[in-house]
Design a protein around this motif. Structure first.
Motif, PDB file in Angstrom:
ATOM      1  N   UNK A   1       6.824   9.752   6.918  1.00 43.02           N
ATOM      2  CA  UNK A   1       7.661  10.844   6.468  1.00 43.02           C
ATOM      3  C   UNK A   1       8.780  11.552   6.964  1.00 43.02           C
ATOM      4  N   UNK A   2       7.751  11.824   7.924  1.00 41.59           N
ATOM      5  CA  UNK A   2       8.605  12.594   9.035  1.00 41.59           C
ATOM      6  C   UNK A   2       9.644  12.120   9.660  1.00 41.59           C
ATOM      7  N   UNK A   3       9.778  10.926   9.632  1.00 42.48           N
ATOM      8  CA  UNK A   3      10.792  10.247   9.951  1.00 42.48           C
ATOM      9  C   UNK A   3      12.200   9.978   8.832  1.00 42.48           C
ATOM     10  N   UNK A   4      12.340  10.609   7.679  1.00 41.33           N
ATOM     11  CA  UNK A   4      13.257  11.034   6.692  1.00 41.33           C
ATOM     12  C   UNK A   4      13.843  10.769   7.019  1.00 41.33           C
ATOM     13  N   UNK A   5      13.644   9.172   6.252  1.00 44.57           N
ATOM     14  CA  UNK A   5      14.878   8.162   6.162  1.00 44.57           C
ATOM     15  C   UNK A   5      15.205   8.030   4.961  1.00 44.57           C
ATOM     16  N   UNK A   6      16.533   7.572   4.834  1.00 43.33           N
ATOM     17  CA  UNK A   6      17.526   7.029   3.363  1.00 43.33           C
ATOM     18  C   UNK A   6      16.536   5.789   2.320  1.00 43.33           C
ATOM     19  N   UNK A   7      15.542   5.140   3.430  1.00 48.70           N
ATOM     20  CA  UNK A   7      15.006   3.781   2.611  1.00 48.70           C
ATOM     21  C   UNK A   7      13.856   3.804   2.875  1.00 48.70           C
ATOM     22  N   UNK A   8      13.172   3.455   1.929  1.00 45.64           N
ATOM     23  CA  UNK A   8      11.546   3.085   2.695  1.00 45.64           C
ATOM     24  C   UNK A   8      11.259   2.033   1.963  1.00 45.64           C
ATOM     25  N   UNK A   9      10.479   1.315   2.457  1.00 49.21           N
ATOM     26  CA  UNK A   9      10.295   0.055   2.038  1.00 49.21           C
ATOM     27  C   UNK A   9       8.333  -0.024   1.881  1.00 49.21           C
ATOM     28  N   UNK A  10       7.311  -0.052   0.843  1.00 53.40           N
ATOM     29  CA  UNK A  10       6.423  -0.405   0.690  1.00 53.40           C
ATOM     30  C   UNK A  10       5.726  -1.797   0.056  1.00 53.40           C
ATOM     31  N   UNK A  11       4.667  -2.125   0.400  1.00 44.68           N
ATOM     32  CA  UNK A  11       4.250  -3.774  -0.261  1.00 44.68           C
ATOM     33  C   UNK A  11       2.713  -2.492   0.420  1.00 44.68           C
ATOM     34  N   UNK A  12       1.861  -2.573  -0.558  1.00 45.37           N
ATOM     35  CA  UNK A  12       0.270  -2.017   0.004  1.00 45.37           C
ATOM     36  C   UNK A  12      -0.561  -3.088  -0.828  1.00 45.37           C
ATOM     37  N   UNK A  13      -2.435  -2.876  -1.001  1.00 43.95           N
ATOM     38  CA  UNK A  13      -2.944  -3.476  -1.559  1.00 43.95           C
ATOM     39  C   UNK A  13      -3.676  -5.420  -1.706  1.00 43.95           C
ATOM     40  N   UNK A  14      -2.724  -5.532  -1.114  1.00 44.27           N
ATOM     41  CA  UNK A  14      -3.065  -6.918  -1.174  1.00 44.27           C
ATOM     42  C   UNK A  14      -3.929  -7.488  -0.497  1.00 44.27           C
ATOM     43  N   UNK A  15      -4.431  -6.232   0.496  1.00 45.24           N
ATOM     44  CA  UNK A  15      -5.468  -7.482   1.469  1.00 45.24           C
ATOM     45  C   UNK A  15      -6.599  -6.662   1.068  1.00 45.24           C
ATOM     46  N   UNK A  16      -6.445  -5.674  -0.344  1.00 45.31           N
ATOM     47  CA  UNK A  16      -7.487  -4.895  -0.671  1.00 45.31           C
ATOM     48  C   UNK A  16      -8.087  -5.972  -1.808  1.00 45.31           C
ATOM     49  N   UNK A  17      -6.933  -6.608  -2.509  1.00 45.18           N
ATOM     50  CA  UNK A  17      -7.086  -7.480  -3.826  1.00 45.18           C
ATOM     51  C   UNK A  17      -7.978  -8.329  -3.352  1.00 45.18           C
ATOM     52  N   UNK A  18      -8.471  -9.235  -2.334  1.00 43.18           N
ATOM     53  CA  UNK A  18      -8.020 -10.257  -2.290  1.00 43.18           C
ATOM     54  C   UNK A  18      -9.708 -10.708  -1.935  1.00 43.18           C
ATOM     55  N   UNK A  19     -10.691  -9.202  -1.799  1.00 42.38           N
ATOM     56  CA  UNK A  19     -11.832  -8.966  -1.677  1.00 42.38           C
ATOM     57  C   UNK A  19     -12.446  -9.096  -3.312  1.00 42.38           C
ATOM     58  N   UNK A  20     -14.072  -9.075  -2.560  1.00 39.76           N
ATOM     59  CA  UNK A  20     -14.530  -8.853  -3.602  1.00 39.76           C
ATOM     60  C   UNK A  20     -14.772  -7.953  -4.346  1.00 39.76           C
ATOM     61  N   UNK A  21     -14.776  -8.117  -5.744  1.00 37.30           N
ATOM     62  CA  UNK A  21     -14.915  -6.243  -6.450  1.00 37.30           C
ATOM     63  C   UNK A  21     -14.253  -5.685  -6.359  1.00 37.30           C
ATOM     64  N   UNK A  22     -13.100  -6.232  -6.244  1.00 38.67           N
ATOM     65  CA  UNK A  22     -11.280  -5.251  -5.850  1.00 38.67           C
ATOM     66  C   UNK A  22     -11.246  -4.195  -7.357  1.00 38.67           C
ATOM     67  N   UNK A  23     -11.207  -3.191  -7.651  1.00 37.63           N
ATOM     68  CA  UNK A  23     -10.893  -2.727  -8.659  1.00 37.63           C
ATOM     69  C   UNK A  23      -9.320  -2.525  -8.423  1.00 37.63           C
ATOM     70  N   UNK A  24      -8.342  -2.971  -9.062  1.00 43.22           N
ATOM     71  CA  UNK A  24      -6.890  -2.337  -9.621  1.00 43.22           C
ATOM     72  C   UNK A  24      -6.803  -1.292  -9.707  1.00 43.22           C
ATOM     73  N   UNK A  25      -7.828  -0.675 -11.291  1.00 42.45           N
ATOM     74  CA  UNK A  25      -7.499   0.791 -11.320  1.00 42.45           C
ATOM     75  C   UNK A  25      -6.946   1.789 -10.249  1.00 42.45           C
ATOM     76  N   UNK A  26      -8.389   1.514  -9.235  1.00 40.17           N
ATOM     77  CA  UNK A  26      -8.814   2.606  -8.267  1.00 40.17           C
ATOM     78  C   UNK A  26      -7.652   2.734  -7.326  1.00 40.17           C
TER      79      UNK A  26
END
Length: 259
Positions: free
Chosen positions: A71-96
């Protein structure tokens, strides 16, 4: 969405965005985000690029460590992919997870920049060597994907729908670790993201793969054993020890700079 000129680009995430397994220099990977930055620079020379992604990071770590810097960089474009490592763990809650992801995406979108997000790949197409996918895990990913799409609709984000891209779920797109793309997989994904952004590129990510001979049962089982020893067992050991492949690592491009 119309075409825009992007002068600065920041990539956030985990190993998917860091670029594993697309070797570049010793202990450094190129990946689709670096390749996308090259497409951006080809269209409008002088693009500034930062990649804050670090392998093994969980969603809350990406939010705490990468988002404020981005956010501090004030870029024109951001790409973000997150949650993959959380999802492969036992008991992952996609809603949370989705509720936490919404805060990450809102912070980036709040800068006024364009933001690109990704759905997860369909595990059905990730069932290598003819193995059936786990229906429970597929349902978990599908639920998370629907949340991502809903958040994107509300915030006005671009979505790269990996779920609907079976060509990128095919075996040749994936490294033998079964978690990361091959160099050709990264190249094709960069083309898909560039297409989403309206960038002129040479090549089509949809090009069919050459037909490879089917593996015999013994060959497939040897591959399974190699994967279990080389990749799965170390992953389990890290989970038991509470460590991560990203411990002690820093982003490969922590600041906006020219290519």
């Amino acid at each position: 969405m119309g075409k825009k000129v992007f002068r600065s680009y920041v990539a956030l995430g985990d190993s998917f965005t860091e670029g594993l397994n697309d070797p570049y220099r010793p202990d450094e990977y190129r990946g689709w985000a670096d390749r996308l930055a090259e497409h951006l620079d080809a269209a409008h020379p002088g693009v500034l690029y930062a990649n804050l992604a670090v392998r093994g990071k969980l969603l809350h770590q990406i939010g705490a460590e990468q988002v404020p810097a981005a956010v501090a960089m004030k870029a024109d474009l951001y790409t973000v992919s997150a949650g993959g490592n959380d999802m492969i763990r036992p008991g992952a809650d996609p809603d949370r997870l989705a509720a936490r992801y919404r805060d990450v995406l809102a912070a980036l979108r709040g800068t006024g920049a364009e933001v690109v997000v990704f759905t997860g790949f369909d595990p059905k197409f990730r069932a290598l060597n003819g193995r059936a996918s786990d229906g429970r895990f597929r349902g978990r990913v599908a639920t998370y994907n629907m949340h991502i799409r809903a958040i994107a609709d509300r915030l006005g984000l671009r979505v790269v729908d990996l779920w609907s891209m079976p060509v990128l779920g095919a075996d040749p797109a994936w490294h033998e670790d079964r978690l990361h793309l091959t160099p050709e997989g990264h190249r094709r994904l960069a083309l898909a993201v560039a297409e989403n952004l309206g960038l002129p590129v040479d090549g089509d990510w949809r090009t069919p793969w050459p037909v490879a001979p089917a593996k015999t049962w013994p060959e497939a089982r040897r591959d399974d054993l190699h994967w279990a020893r080389t990749y799965f067992a170390p992953w389990v050991q890290r989970r038991l020890k509470g460590t991560s492949s990203g411990d002690g690592r820093t982003p490969k491009r922590p600041d906006l700079r020219p290519l």
